[in-house]
Design a protein around this motif. Structure first.
Motif, short mmCIF file in Angstrom:
data_model
loop_
_atom_site.label_atom_id
_atom_site.label_comp_id
_atom_site.label_asym_id
_atom_site.label_seq_id
_atom_site.Cartn_x
_atom_site.Cartn_y
_atom_site.Cartn_z
N ALA A 156 5.36 4.43 -5.97
CA ALA A 156 5.43 2.97 -6.04
C ALA A 156 6.79 2.46 -5.57
N LEU A 157 7.85 3.19 -5.89
CA LEU A 157 9.18 2.83 -5.42
C LEU A 157 9.27 2.93 -3.90
N GLN A 158 8.81 4.03 -3.36
CA GLN A 158 8.93 4.26 -1.93
C GLN A 158 8.07 3.27 -1.15
N ALA A 159 6.95 2.84 -1.72
CA ALA A 159 6.08 1.87 -1.06
C ALA A 159 6.61 0.44 -1.19
N GLY A 160 7.53 0.22 -2.14
CA GLY A 160 8.06 -1.11 -2.35
C GLY A 160 7.28 -1.93 -3.37
N GLN A 161 6.33 -1.30 -4.05
CA GLN A 161 5.60 -2.02 -5.11
C GLN A 161 6.53 -2.41 -6.24
N ILE A 162 7.53 -1.56 -6.50
CA ILE A 162 8.55 -1.82 -7.51
C ILE A 162 9.91 -1.47 -6.92
N THR A 163 10.95 -2.02 -7.54
CA THR A 163 12.32 -1.68 -7.13
C THR A 163 13.10 -1.04 -8.26
N GLY A 164 12.53 -1.07 -9.46
CA GLY A 164 13.22 -0.53 -10.63
C GLY A 164 13.74 -1.60 -11.56
N LYS A 165 13.44 -2.87 -11.27
CA LYS A 165 13.92 -3.96 -12.11
C LYS A 165 13.03 -4.15 -13.33
N GLU A 166 13.65 -4.58 -14.41
CA GLU A 166 12.93 -4.84 -15.64
C GLU A 166 11.84 -5.89 -15.41
N GLY A 167 10.65 -5.63 -15.96
CA GLY A 167 9.55 -6.57 -15.86
C GLY A 167 8.58 -6.28 -14.74
N GLU A 168 8.96 -5.46 -13.77
CA GLU A 168 8.04 -5.11 -12.69
C GLU A 168 6.93 -4.21 -13.23
N THR A 179 0.84 -1.20 0.00
CA THR A 179 0.00 0.00 0.00
C THR A 179 0.87 1.25 0.00
N ILE A 180 0.54 2.19 -0.86
CA ILE A 180 1.27 3.46 -0.88
C ILE A 180 0.80 4.30 0.31
N PRO A 181 1.69 4.67 1.21
CA PRO A 181 1.26 5.43 2.39
C PRO A 181 0.90 6.86 2.02
N GLU A 182 -0.01 7.44 2.76
CA GLU A 182 -0.33 8.85 2.57
C GLU A 182 0.77 9.70 3.19
N GLY A 183 0.88 10.92 2.71
CA GLY A 183 1.82 11.87 3.29
C GLY A 183 3.23 11.80 2.74
N LEU A 184 3.47 11.04 1.68
CA LEU A 184 4.81 10.99 1.10
C LEU A 184 5.23 12.38 0.64
N LYS A 185 6.47 12.72 0.91
CA LYS A 185 7.02 14.02 0.47
C LYS A 185 7.69 13.80 -0.89
#
Length: 361
Positions: free
Chosen positions: A313-325, A54-60
């Motif tokens: 999505a990166l900060q939430a950990g949904q993706i890491t930046g790898k190909e195919g995500e 889940t993407i948290p609210e309040g991300l800067k």
């Protein structure tokens, strides 16, 4: 139907600039070797993505464009703000007033001190910003480059307008069509160190070596530094230097508008074509008065919007930046990360007298 329009509709753009409009553009800065020694990238390569996180609210989430008060930039970061607000995050905008190679470094350092969660940057130079960006990553900040890439070693993902190859091919096709198939053409670029501009122009130059472009002579690549007045003056200089010039191709929205403005009130109108990348709102009058036949662009607001969602999505950990995500970017839908962490927005649109009034950006 023009060759350009055919390509823009049929080209399958997958991860691979890219690609700025300027609307916003490599020299100087740190070499890649030195840059890699100066600050090692954050240890994200071993992380595992959790698509259900889940993407948290309040991300800067901060945006650092090439320069402020730039028509293209304003649209891009406006889209970024839209995305951040949808994510219920905290949006901030900082940036220099000039697009020089090192002008963004101090702003990156400030954003680190502010403990931002995400930095979205359109790099003025791919290497000069790297040491500071890697310091940000070491501090846990996710780095998204958009519009103009930083070196891949110092960002997590890159949001590209379209593939570098697709844009470069489009520029070559514009040169062919607008010159009538033969004669001298010139390029009016942004800054000499702009990552995206240089990559597009390099592809364009390779395309012009093909047999179908044998009648085209690229006489010069001029630089207006994404400054309206300098771009205007560079247009004048090109026309004086090359009296037989057939077309000016400008892959920056500042440049194409300045070139069109100069030619629209000069004796060159109807004799020297202007094309490249621009926004409908800035180019509408020049299309309607016959100065410009057609030009191309993507929706720059969508670039900023996509960058906001990618950073979250990166900060939430949904993706890491790898190909195919994969991740979902709000109203734009699902995106898949390509090679080298590239996320491609999609194909550009060709604008002309028949469709320009259908767009408002």
């Amino acid at each position: 139907m023009s060759l350009l329009r055919t390509r823009s509709r049929s080209l399958l753009l997958v991860g691979g600039l890219g690609v700025a409009l300027t609307l916003s553009s490599c020299s100087g800065g740190t070499t890649r070797e030195n840059q890699n020694d100066a600050a090692a990238p954050a240890a994200t390569s071993t992380a595992t993505a959790d698509p259900s996180a889940t993407i948290p609210e309040g991300l800067k989430i901060a945006f650092l464009p090439k320069q402020l008060n730039n028509p293209y930039t304003d649209i891009e970061v406006g889209g970024g703000k839209e995305g951040v607000e949808e994510l219920k995050g905290s949006y901030s905008l900082v940036g220099p007033n000039d697009a020089s190679a090192s002008s963004q470094v101090s702003y990156i350092n400030t954003l680190i001190q502010q403990q931002q969660d995400v930095i979205n940057i359109a790099a003025n130079d791919p290497n000069a910003v790297c040491p500071s960006l890697n310091q940000a990553r070491q501090a846990g900040i996710k780095v998204v480059s958009f519009d103009s890439d930083a070196d891949a070693s110092c960002r997590d993902v890159f949001v590209n307008q379209a593939t570098t190859e697709g844009i470069g091919q489009t520029l070559a096709e514009q040169a062919l069509k607008e010159s009538g198939g033969s004669g001298q053409v010139a390029v009016l670029s942004a800054t000499a160190n702009a990552t995206n501009q240089n990559a597009w122009i390099a592809v364009m130059q390779e395309e012009l070596k093909k047999p179908e472009y044998s009648g085209i002579q690229l006489v010069e690549v001029a630089y207006g530094d994404d400054d309206d007045q300098k771009s205007f003056q560079q247009t004048q200089a090109l026309l004086q230097k090359y009296p037989d010039l057939k077309a000016i191709v400008s892959p920056t929205t500042v440049g194409i508008a300045a070139a069109a403005r100069y030619i629209s009130t000069s004796s060159y109108k109807g004799k020297v074509a202007v094309t490249g990348l621009g926004t409908p709102n800035q180019m509408r009058e020049y299309v309607k008065d016959g100065t410009v036949e057609e030009f191309a662009l993507w929706n720059p607001a969508d670039i900023g919007y996509l960058a906001a969602y990618a950073g979250a999505a990166l900060q939430a950990g949904q993706i890491t930046g790898k190909e195919g995500e994969t991740f979902t970017a709000g109203r734009l839908g699902e995106y898949t990360i390509g090679a080298s962490g590239e996320i491609v927005l999609g194909p550009p649109t060709t604008f002309d007298a028949a469709n320009i009034d259908q767009f408002n950006f």
